[in-house]
Motif scaffolding. Structure first.
Motif, PDB file in Angstrom:
ATOM      1  N   VAL A 225       0.842  -1.200   0.000  1.00 36.95           N
ATOM      2  CA  VAL A 225       0.000   0.000   0.000  1.00 36.95           C
ATOM      3  C   VAL A 225       0.876   1.248   0.000  1.00 36.95           C
ATOM      4  O   VAL A 225       0.613   2.206  -0.741  1.00 36.95           O
ATOM      5  N   ALA A 226       1.936   1.259   0.827  1.00 37.25           N
ATOM      6  CA  ALA A 226       2.835   2.417   0.852  1.00 37.25           C
ATOM      7  C   ALA A 226       3.426   2.678  -0.526  1.00 37.25           C
ATOM      8  O   ALA A 226       3.475   3.821  -0.992  1.00 37.25           O
ATOM      9  N   GLY A 227       3.858   1.612  -1.199  1.00 38.89           N
ATOM     10  CA  GLY A 227       4.435   1.781  -2.522  1.00 38.89           C
ATOM     11  C   GLY A 227       3.432   2.269  -3.537  1.00 38.89           C
ATOM     12  O   GLY A 227       3.712   3.184  -4.323  1.00 38.89           O
ATOM     13  N   SER A 228       2.255   1.667  -3.545  1.00 44.47           N
ATOM     14  CA  SER A 228       1.250   2.024  -4.556  1.00 44.47           C
ATOM     15  C   SER A 228       0.760   3.458  -4.393  1.00 44.47           C
ATOM     16  O   SER A 228       0.371   4.099  -5.372  1.00 44.47           O
ATOM     17  N   LEU A 229       0.769   3.981  -3.156  1.00 42.73           N
ATOM     18  CA  LEU A 229       0.325   5.351  -2.912  1.00 42.73           C
ATOM     19  C   LEU A 229       1.475   6.359  -2.976  1.00 42.73           C
ATOM     20  O   LEU A 229       1.247   7.566  -2.861  1.00 42.73           O
ATOM     21  N   GLY A 230       2.701   5.861  -3.136  1.00 43.06           N
ATOM     22  CA  GLY A 230       3.840   6.767  -3.188  1.00 43.06           C
ATOM     23  C   GLY A 230       4.132   7.438  -1.869  1.00 43.06           C
ATOM     24  O   GLY A 230       4.552   8.599  -1.824  1.00 43.06           O
ATOM     25  N   LEU A 231       3.947   6.698  -0.752  1.00 43.90           N
ATOM     26  CA  LEU A 231       4.214   7.221   0.583  1.00 43.90           C
ATOM     27  C   LEU A 231       5.563   6.696   1.084  1.00 43.90           C
ATOM     28  O   LEU A 231       6.035   5.655   0.638  1.00 43.90           O
ATOM     29  N   PRO A 232       6.186   7.382   2.031  1.00 48.45           N
ATOM     30  CA  PRO A 232       7.404   6.832   2.638  1.00 48.45           C
ATOM     31  C   PRO A 232       7.076   5.617   3.497  1.00 48.45           C
ATOM     32  O   PRO A 232       5.957   5.483   4.016  1.00 48.45           O
ATOM     33  N   PHE A 233       8.071   4.738   3.679  1.00 51.56           N
ATOM     34  CA  PHE A 233       7.844   3.447   4.326  1.00 51.56           C
ATOM     35  C   PHE A 233       8.944   3.170   5.348  1.00 51.56           C
ATOM     36  O   PHE A 233      10.119   3.463   5.115  1.00 51.56           O
ATOM     37  N   ALA A 234       8.550   2.605   6.484  1.00 49.25           N
ATOM     38  CA  ALA A 234       9.503   2.203   7.520  1.00 49.25           C
ATOM     39  C   ALA A 234       9.442   0.699   7.701  1.00 49.25           C
ATOM     40  O   ALA A 234       8.366   0.136   7.939  1.00 49.25           O
ATOM     41  N   ALA A 235      10.590   0.038   7.560  1.00 56.15           N
ATOM     42  CA  ALA A 235      10.682  -1.413   7.710  1.00 56.15           C
ATOM     43  C   ALA A 235      11.233  -1.745   9.094  1.00 56.15           C
ATOM     44  O   ALA A 235      12.273  -1.222   9.497  1.00 56.15           O
ATOM     45  N   ASN A 236      10.536  -2.635   9.808  1.00 57.52           N
ATOM     46  CA  ASN A 236      10.832  -2.900  11.212  1.00 57.52           C
ATOM     47  C   ASN A 236      11.847  -4.032  11.385  1.00 57.52           C
ATOM     48  O   ASN A 236      11.498  -5.123  11.839  1.00 57.52           O
ATOM     49  N   TYR A 237      13.098  -3.756  11.081  1.00 58.84           N
ATOM     50  CA  TYR A 237      14.126  -4.781  11.287  1.00 58.84           C
ATOM     51  C   TYR A 237      14.260  -5.117  12.770  1.00 58.84           C
ATOM     52  O   TYR A 237      14.545  -6.255  13.136  1.00 58.84           O
ATOM     53  N   HIS A 238      14.028  -4.156  13.646  1.00 55.16           N
ATOM     54  CA  HIS A 238      14.205  -4.408  15.077  1.00 55.16           C
ATOM     55  C   HIS A 238      13.138  -5.351  15.631  1.00 55.16           C
ATOM     56  O   HIS A 238      13.340  -5.977  16.665  1.00 55.16           O
ATOM     57  N   VAL A 239      12.003  -5.463  14.947  1.00 52.06           N
ATOM     58  CA  VAL A 239      10.922  -6.365  15.384  1.00 52.06           C
ATOM     59  C   VAL A 239      10.932  -7.664  14.595  1.00 52.06           C
ATOM     60  O   VAL A 239      10.768  -8.748  15.156  1.00 52.06           O
ATOM     61  N   SER A 240      11.131  -7.567  13.298  1.00 50.91           N
ATOM     62  CA  SER A 240      11.033  -8.737  12.427  1.00 50.91           C
ATOM     63  C   SER A 240      12.237  -8.797  11.487  1.00 50.91           C
ATOM     64  O   SER A 240      12.108  -8.566  10.281  1.00 50.91           O
ATOM     65  N   PRO A 241      13.412  -9.108  12.022  1.00 51.25           N
ATOM     66  CA  PRO A 241      14.620  -9.091  11.189  1.00 51.25           C
ATOM     67  C   PRO A 241      14.608 -10.128  10.074  1.00 51.25           C
ATOM     68  O   PRO A 241      15.303  -9.957   9.068  1.00 51.25           O
ATOM     69  N   GLY A 242      13.807 -11.179  10.223  1.00 51.05           N
ATOM     70  CA  GLY A 242      13.770 -12.219   9.208  1.00 51.05           C
ATOM     71  C   GLY A 242      13.010 -11.848   7.954  1.00 51.05           C
ATOM     72  O   GLY A 242      13.113 -12.544   6.933  1.00 51.05           O
TER      73      GLY A 242
END
Length: 383
Positions: A225-242
Motif C-alpha cells: 500500500v505504501a508503494g502504490s500510494l507513493g508514501l514513505p515506508f519504515a521497515a521494522n528490522y528491530h521487530v522482524s529481522p527475518g
C-alpha cells in the motif's frame, strides 16, 4: 555518515521505577536528541504492558511542546484501534500548535490476525534471505537475517486476545487497512465523503502539515500500500529481522511516484545499545532477551529488569528469542556504527531509526549520545 539517524522510543518502564518516570525520561531523551542532531523522534503505541507510550498521540503532543525543531511522530498509530477521523483530528490539533513537524505513521497491528493462524504469516515477496532447505540464519553482506519468526510460536495468546477486545467497541470491525489509509489521506486533503455521499471536514485536521508514513514488517499489505500510494515506508528490522529485507523489496517494487514522493523513501529500524566499550555494552544489553521473551511468551513486555540482578535465560527461553538477540546491535560506538552501516548498505535505507532500551535511564542517554557522536550528527548539525 551518509544518511540521517532518528530515534524510536518505546517509553520503557524499568523494574523499580514507574510509568510516570518513564514519561519524564521520554521527554528528556527527546530534548537531548534534538540537541545531539537526531532527525526525528518517534513514539510507539503499545497497550496493557510495561511501556508508557500507550497513548502515543498524547505523548507526541507533549514531546512536540517540549522541543522546538526535531520532527515528532508515531511509529505507529495502530489504525485498527482508532477511527480515521479521531487520528486526523488528534494530529491536526497538535499540528495547529507545532506546524510542519509531525510524522503520522500508520501501522496495521490492530488488523492483523496472523497470530491465530488465519493467514500466511510471511508472503513470498522479495529476494530470499533464508536457506529454505536448512532454515538457517544467513549473513547478507554483514547483516544478520534469521529465519522468520512464526507467530504460532507465541506461547499464550490469552492476553493478546483480551487486549484486542478491550481496545475495540463491542461488535466494531475495522475497515480494510488500505481503505483506512485512504480515509486518513482524504480527511487531511479535505476530500472525504461518507459512503452515502456526505462531505465531512476534520476541524482541526484538514490541511494539517503532517507527513504520512506506513510501517511494515514483511512484504505484505503495508509495504504494498505504501508503494502504490507513493508514501514513505519504515521497515521494522528491530521487530522482524527475518522479513525486513523482503518488506523493503516489496515496497520498492510497488512504488509509484506521487505528489508525496517522486521516488521511494525507506527508513529501517534497529535495536541498539552503545557503551564506551563492547564488554560494557554487552552487560547493559544482557536483559534484552528477558524482555523479548516476556513478549513472546504471551505476557507482554514486562518491566525492564536490571542486568546486575538478573539470572540468565534458560536454553529453552533463549531459543524463543535467538533471532532478536542475534540482530541487536550491541557494542562500542565503532562496533555499532559498523553494523548500522552494513544495514544501511544492504537495505539501501535513506534513513536509519534506532531504539535503545536499558534498565538505567542515564545509560540509555549515553547510548544515544555516543552513537550521535560516532555517526557525525553533531558535526552535521553544526555545518
Amino acid at each position: 555518515m551518509s544518511v540521517p539517524l532518528s530515534i524510536l522510543d518505546l517509553a520503557p518502564v524499568s523494574a523499580g521505577s514507574t510509568p510516570q518516570q518513564a514519561l519524564r525520561n521520554t521527554v528528556e531523551l527527546a530534548q537531548r536528541a534534538e540537541q545531539w542532531g537526531y532527525h526525528r523522534y518517534w513514539l510507539a503505541e503499545h497497550h496493557f504492558v510495561a511501556v508508557a507510550s500507550s497513548s502515543s498521540i498524547t505523548l507526541i503532543g507533549l514531546v512536540a511542546a517540549a522541543t522546538s525543531r526535531i520532527r515528532v511522530g508515531s511509529a505507529a498509530v495502530q489504525v485498527g484501534h482508532h477511527t480515521s477521523a479521531s487520528i486526523v483530528e488528534a494530529f491536526g490539533t497538535i499540528d495547529a500548535l507545532h506546524p510542519g513537524r509531525l510524522d503520522l505513521g500508520l501501522g496495521r497491528s490492530g488488523h492483523r490476525r496472523a497470530q491465530f493462524g488465519s493467514e500466511p504469516s510471511h508472503p513470498k515477496v522479495g529476494r530470499p534471505v533464508v536457506d529454505t532447505v536448512t532454515g538457517r540464519t544467513r549473513i547478507v553482506d554483514g547483516v544478520v537475517v534469521p529465519p522468520p519468526f512464526e507467530p504460532g510460536r507465541i506461547v499464550d495468546r490469552t492476553k493478546f486476545l483480551a487486549s484486542v477486545h478491550a481496545l475495540q467497541q463491542e461488535g466494531a470491525q475495522p475497515p480494510e487497512f488500505s481503505d483506512q489509509v485512504d480515509e486518513v489521506l482524504a480527511l487531511l486533503d479535505g476530500t472525504y465523503t461518507t459512503p452515502g455521499g456526505v462531505a465531512l471536514h476534520a476541524v482541526p485536521g484538514e490541511g494539517a502539515q503532517v507527513q504520512v508514513w506506513l510501517f511494515g514488517s514483511s512484504g505484505g499489505a503495508s509495504a504494498q500500500v505504501a508503494g502504490s500510494l507513493g508514501l514513505p515506508f519504515a521497515a521494522n528490522y528491530h521487530v522482524s529481522p527475518g522479513t525486513s529485507l523482503e518488506a523493503v523489496d516489496a515496497y520498492r517494487a510497488a512504488f509509484r511516484p506521487s505528489r508525496y514522493l517522486s521516488e521511494p523513501y525507506v527508513v529501517v529500524s534497529a535495536d541498539v545499545v552503545v557503551a564506551p566499550d563492547d564488554a560494557t555494552a554487552r552487560h547493559r544489553a544482557s536483559t534484552y532477551g528477558h524482555w523479548v521473551h516476556s513478549i513472546r511468551s504471551g505476557a507482554g513486555a514486562v518491566e525492564y529488569i536490571d542486568p546486575d540482578t538478573a539470572t540468565p535465560l534458560t536454553a529453552e527461553q533463549r531459543r524463543l528469542v535467538d533471532d532478536r538477540l542475534a540482530t541487536q546491535f550491541v557494542g562500542s560506538p565503532a562496533t555499532v556504527v559498523e553494523r548500522l552501516s552494513a544495514l544501511r548498505r544492504v537495505t539501501g535505507a535513506d534513513e536509519l531509526l534506532v531504539t535503545s532500551v536499558t534498565h538505567d535511564h542515564e545509560q540509555r542517554l549515553e547510548s544515544h549520545r555516543l552513537l550521535a557522536d560516532a555517526w557525525g550528527l553533531s558535526s552535521a548539525k553544526a555545518a
